[in-house]
Design an enzyme around this catalytic site. Structure first.
Site, mmCIF file in Angstrom:
data_model
loop_
_atom_site.group_PDB
_atom_site.id
_atom_site.type_symbol
_atom_site.label_atom_id
_atom_site.label_comp_id
_atom_site.label_asym_id
_atom_site.label_seq_id
_atom_site.Cartn_x
_atom_site.Cartn_y
_atom_site.Cartn_z
ATOM 1 N N SER A 97 80.029 99.022 3.167
ATOM 2 C CA SER A 97 78.899 99.735 2.573
ATOM 3 C C SER A 97 78.339 100.712 3.585
ATOM 4 C CB SER A 97 77.804 98.744 2.163
ATOM 5 O OG SER A 97 76.607 99.429 1.828
ATOM 6 N N TYR A 144 72.809 91.489 3.686
ATOM 7 C CA TYR A 144 73.899 92.281 3.107
ATOM 8 C C TYR A 144 74.549 93.150 4.167
ATOM 9 C CZ TYR A 144 76.426 95.513 0.072
ATOM 10 O OH TYR A 144 77.413 96.268 -0.518
#
Length: 240
Positions: free
Chosen positions: A134, A147
């Site tokens: 990401s 995350y």
């Protein structure tokens, strides 16, 4: 589009929705035999099977016990592994629980790592491993500690795997999507936040799953043989 993956077998985790679905569609269109995993979206998995012929296998990445089943359909050999499945939720550090930590790190880091390990004896020489990270590892945001950490760890594992598997000409790379219009993105962002993300992206829009799938298909194909240990930011200029 050419059938550049004819004769290749691919395994894509989290393939029923979002970026994963687009990856299954693209790899199948490029000629690969594709197996994909899904968790709860059974109807979506069925429709994707009907559309592409790709084989669906149910899997819960929070449970390592489900790992062996996803490799059963590819016991005769594997060419491409795409570690795509992940979970995301926003949680300030002051509110993180041990359960939160275990859920995200198991799903986003532990399971992909052991999937990579399980794939090694099945991968043919010259194979491809593509781990989906990401842009948030480079642009961390409040609430995203777990995350971002889970994806950053996977990026480091990717680099080491590239060193270890290089003698077999197996490439291992990361793709880090930017702001991509998926259910996951919308679940952790406000409409205003999505507008802002599009505004700061050089190409002035959110990405689509197909945009990211095209980058993954390149890394899965023959023209990427000299790229390994890399991290391609597929974000339309979100990060420059």
């Amino acid at each position: 589009m050419t059938l550049s993956l004819t004769g290749k077998t691919a395994l894509v985790t989290g393939g029923s929705r979002g970026i994963g679905r687009a990856v299954v569609q693209r790899l199948a269109a490029d000629g690969a035999r594709v197996v994909f995993t899904y968790h709860s979206a059974e109807d979506a998995a069925r429709s994707l099977n009907a559309e592409t012929g790709a084989e669906a296998v149910r899997c819960d990445q929070a449970d390592l016990g489900t790992l062996p089943a996803i490799f059963e359909p590819v016991r005769d050999g594997l060419d491409i592994l795409v570690n795509n499945a992940a979970v995301a939720f926003a949680r300030p550090i002051a509110e993180i629980t041990p359960e939160d930590f275990d859920r995200i790190l198991t799903t986003n880091t532990k399971f992909p790592t052991f999937a990579l390990k399980a794939a090694i004896p099945l991968l043919r020489d010259g194979g491809r491993i593509i781990n989906i990270s990401s842009i948030n590892t480079a642009v961390p945001a409040p609430g995203g500690a777990l995350y971002s950490a889970s994806k950053a760890a996977l990026e480091q594992i990717t680099k080491i795997a590239a060193r270890e598997l290089g003698p077999r000409r197996i490439t291992v790379n990361t793709v880090s999507p930017g702001a991509t219009d998926t259910e996951m993105l919308r679940s952790v962002n406000t409409p205003e936040g999505l507008e802002q993300a599009a505004a700061v992206t050089a190409l002035q829009r959110l990405g689509t799953p197909a945009d990211v799938a095209a980058v993954i298909a390149f890394l899965a194909g023959p023209d990427s043989a000299w790229i390994t240990g890399g991290n391609l930011h597929a974000g339309g200029g979100f990060l420059i």
